[in-house]
Design an enzyme around this catalytic site. Structure first.
Site, PDB file in Angstrom:
ATOM      1  N   ASN A 147      -1.148  -8.599   1.587  1.00 28.18           N
ATOM      2  CA  ASN A 147      -1.898  -8.852   2.572  1.00 28.18           C
ATOM      3  C   ASN A 147      -1.433 -10.116   3.136  1.00 28.18           C
ATOM      4  O   ASN A 147      -1.146 -10.890   2.344  1.00 28.18           O
ATOM      5  CB  ASN A 147      -3.259  -8.987   2.147  1.00 28.18           C
ATOM      6  CG  ASN A 147      -3.708  -7.493   1.810  1.00 28.18           C
ATOM      7  OD1 ASN A 147      -4.323  -6.890   2.651  1.00 28.18           O
ATOM      8  ND2 ASN A 147      -3.779  -7.350   0.620  1.00 28.18           N
ATOM      9  N   LYS A 161       0.884  -1.221  -0.001  1.00 26.05           N
ATOM     10  CA  LYS A 161       0.053  -0.023   0.069  1.00 26.05           C
ATOM     11  C   LYS A 161       1.120   1.144   0.087  1.00 26.05           C
ATOM     12  O   LYS A 161       0.261   2.533  -0.371  1.00 26.05           O
ATOM     13  CB  LYS A 161      -0.855  -0.130   1.119  1.00 26.05           C
ATOM     14  CG  LYS A 161      -1.795  -1.161   1.008  1.00 26.05           C
ATOM     15  CD  LYS A 161      -2.820  -1.384   2.495  1.00 26.05           C
ATOM     16  CE  LYS A 161      -3.890  -2.220   2.231  1.00 26.05           C
ATOM     17  NZ  LYS A 161      -3.222  -3.770   2.010  1.00 26.05           N
TER      18      LYS A 161
END
Length: 673
Positions: free
Chosen positions: A485, A433
């Site tokens: 993730n 991110k």
């Protein structure tokens, strides 16, 4: 009748151990006598030939006197009948054989016996004793485990089992058989079949259950009424497990599994600890074995500290670090409960495995530079893994100041303290991110990377807001590891999906096209440790995350593997609907791992080195000063502008949604009150 027999079973289980042994011993004496009498009858066909109270009395006294001592010595009366297994059968065979041999010697010595004793009688006595003594124990084991029940007939299941959920076991190996035994003992489920493609056992009976092939699953459902499938294939590769799960998706079966082989081997879980399907099996990615030299380089026999040690990534880093046997492992964590939890887990493991690592749990915040420096200097820390961060995108979007102070200032404090304390290795846990972010969390993580990149270029940086304000020669090697993730982390989408399915739905997905990279926590932690050993200073390493996964597809798979169907326009009568709620503040449709295309391979096939632009320390120091000043003034538009100036590609979407900022726009602060 059934109720009476059930009460007898309960009474027998609750008897004191000595009384149970006395009952077993008495039964064995009677069976020895019966076997002896039948041995004569089978050989001669004359029931009156045997005279147990006359000429053959010595034989009926000698038989139990030779058998029972062997039974006692070999531990037949120490075995728990409910857990009677194949090893106990071998023990019975040894005891009966030895007692028969001794009896044969006694018969030979008494060869002048007035009544003829046929030599074959001893052989008959041996196999009859084996059948009756072993058979009684097998029958009692099945009785206590609830498999068959005498009043209904020996080969029928007890009526109390009829209401239990019917399950098929995928895998007829040792794990599958252990699972069947555990299920029969626990009586929470009723195993009705095996599924296995091994040609030597298909369509045969194992533990009283038929073995079906994977192509016969529908037939198995029709014949047995199975409602669930339990995967008992702990040693299968993830690729193979993915194939099996894709095959099972077609059937109305709830699929669950027993734990993986390493969990079983470590003793953390047992075979009967059934769990939902591991989402890592759906991804089908087999973890690469760590390269030992890289894995041990910064840890073995060193003093290591992990910040955020109680978090999802931090706690797994601690578990992996422990396997590399550091001299001391410091757990630095601001949450008292999380610190206590990981401390208890690791201390139990250290005791269980007799490890020599010293564990030091330390309460503290990375926002307090003096505390960090004090800890690093006191223990002479050599390697730091910096996992402490706020990571939930919407939460940080609504709490901008805390995101900046924790992710940026906290990293700056930790890095400065590492330089001042002379820490040799510093590894930052970053995120995908941070690449062209659309949210505060991603931009603060990229700014944290820039801090380390700037510090790594300075031989003797003037430390921004340092505890002692002095110049320090920079001996610290800074490394950043960026990945996507991780499965099962706190706040992860997978546990939320399972909870929504258990609640009857709907399963909520933000957007039908949203995709994410996924990796298991253990794999990510292993790769982080290895990447941290390869850095030269200021390196950004990117982990190979495989192919991105469409979240909507993942939700559909989990619904189907729960034995339910997806409610949609094509199937309006389905069980669980998927509801699209719209992207949350700061959320992207697609995540990226690289800012540019300048990437090179490393000595590890799953780790790449990225070369990205960064600021000098002097430039970054001024920018950080302005950013922290804006945070202190709650000037969030200025915070956003400074983040855009510092972080390449940061394009915030929508308005500022910080709670404090929004509330003050509605109700301005009255400074005069």
């Amino acid at each position: 009748m059934l109720r009476f027999a059930e009460s007898v079973r309960t009474w027998l289980v609750r008897l004191p151990r000595q009384q149970k042994r006395l009952i077993q011993l008495s039964a064995d004496v009677l069976l020895v006598w019966l076997a002896l009498w039948l041995a004569f009858f089978i050989r001669l066909g004359d029931p009156w030939f045997v005279d147990p109270f006359g000429g053959h009395a010595w034989l009926f006294v000698t038989a139990p006197l030779t058998a029972i001592p062997f039974f006692v010595r070999l531990g037949m009366y120490r075995a728990v009948m409910r857990y009677f297994g194949s090893d106990a059968l071998i023990t019975i065979a040894k005891a009966v054989t030895l007692s028969a041999l001794v009896l044969a010697l006694a018969v030979y010595w008494r060869s002048n016996e007035p009544k003829l004793i046929p030599r074959s009688m001893v052989f008959n006595y041996w196999w009859l004793s084996l059948m009756m003594i072993g058979g009684l124990r097998l029958a009692m084991r099945h009785y206590f485990m609830g498999g068959w029940f005498a009043p209904e007939g020996f080969f029928k299941y007890r009526s109390v089992d009829k209401g239990l959920p019917k399950v098929a076991i995928y895998g007829a190996g040792s794990a599958g058989n252990q699972l069947v035994a555990a299920l029969r003992m626990g009586r929470a489920m009723r195993p009705v079949a095996f599924i296995d493609d091994e040609p030597n056992i298909t369509n045969r009976m194992i533990s009283g259950l038929r073995v079906y092939t994977s192509s016969q699953i529908q037939q198995m459902i029709n014949e047995t009424g199975a409602e669930e499938v339990l995967l008992a294939i702990p040693s299968a590769s993830r690729g193979r497990r993915r194939e099996i799960l894709e095959d099972l998706e077609r059937y109305p079966l709830h699929v669950r599994s027993v734990p993986g082989f390493m969990d079983l081997a470590s003793g953390r879980v047992k075979v009967e600890d059934i769990q939902e399907v591991d989402i890592a099996d759906l991804l089908g990615r087999d973890a690469v074995t760590p390269q030992e030299a890289l894995f041990l380089k910064c840890i073995k026999d060193k003093i290591v500290m992990v910040t955020g040690a109680g978090g999802s990534i931090g706690s797994e880093l601690c578990r992996q670090i422990l396997t590399a046997q550091p001299r001391t492992l410091l757990l630095f964590e601001h949450s008292e409960y999380n610190l206590y939890s990981i401390q208890m887990e690791l201390e139990a493991r250290i005791e269980r495995e007799a490890l020599r690592t010293r564990l030091v749990p330390i309460l503290g915040s990375i926002r307090t530079s003096e505390r960090l420096l004090d800890v690093l200097r006191t223990w002479h820390v050599e390697t730091v893994y910096h996992a402490a961060a706020y990571k939930h995108v919407p939460m940080v979007e609504h709490n901008v100041a805390e995101g900046v102070l924790n992710n940026v200032l906290g990293t700056l404090n930790t890095a400065q303290a590492a330089v001042q304390a002379g820490v040799a290795n510093f590894v930052l846990i970053s995120t995908d991110k941070a690449v062209r972010p659309t949210n505060v969390m991603g931009s603060t993580k990229r700014l944290a990377e820039l801090v380390l990149q700037a510090l790594s270029q300075e031989a003797a940086p003037v430390l921004f807001g340092s505890a002692d304000g002095l110049h320090h020669v920079n001996k610290t090697r800074f490394t950043m590891v960026r990945f996507g993730n991780v499965l099962g982390s706190s706040g992860s989408v997978i546990p939320r999906f399972y909870q929504q399915i258990r609640n009857g739905g709907p399963v909520t997905v933000t957007h039908p096209n949203i995709t994410r990279y996924f990796m298991t926590i253990p794999e990510a932690a292993q790769l982080v440790i290895q990447a941290g050993s390869m850095g030269q200073g200021g390196d950004v390493f990117v982990l190979d995350m495989g192919q991105p996964v469409k979240i909507a597809d993942l939700a559909e798979k989990l619904i189907r593997l729960s034995g339910l169907s997806v409610c949609s326009e094509k199937n309006p009568t389905g069980d669980i609907a998927i509801e699209y709620t719209g992207l949350r503040p700061g959320e992207k449709l697609y995540e990226e791992l690289l800012i540019g295309d300048n990437v090179s391979p490393t000595e590890h096939p799953m780790i790449m080195r990225a070369s990205e632009e960064h600021f000098s320390w002097d430039v970054l120091k001024g920018l950080l000063g302005r950013l922290l000043e804006a945070v202190e003034k709650d000037d969030y538009p200025q915070v956003r502008l400074l983040l855009r100036e510092a972080v390449s590609g940061y394009v915030p979407e929508g308005e500022i949604v910080d709670w404090v900022y929004q509330q003050r726009r509605i109700q301005p602060l009255d400074l005069g009150s």
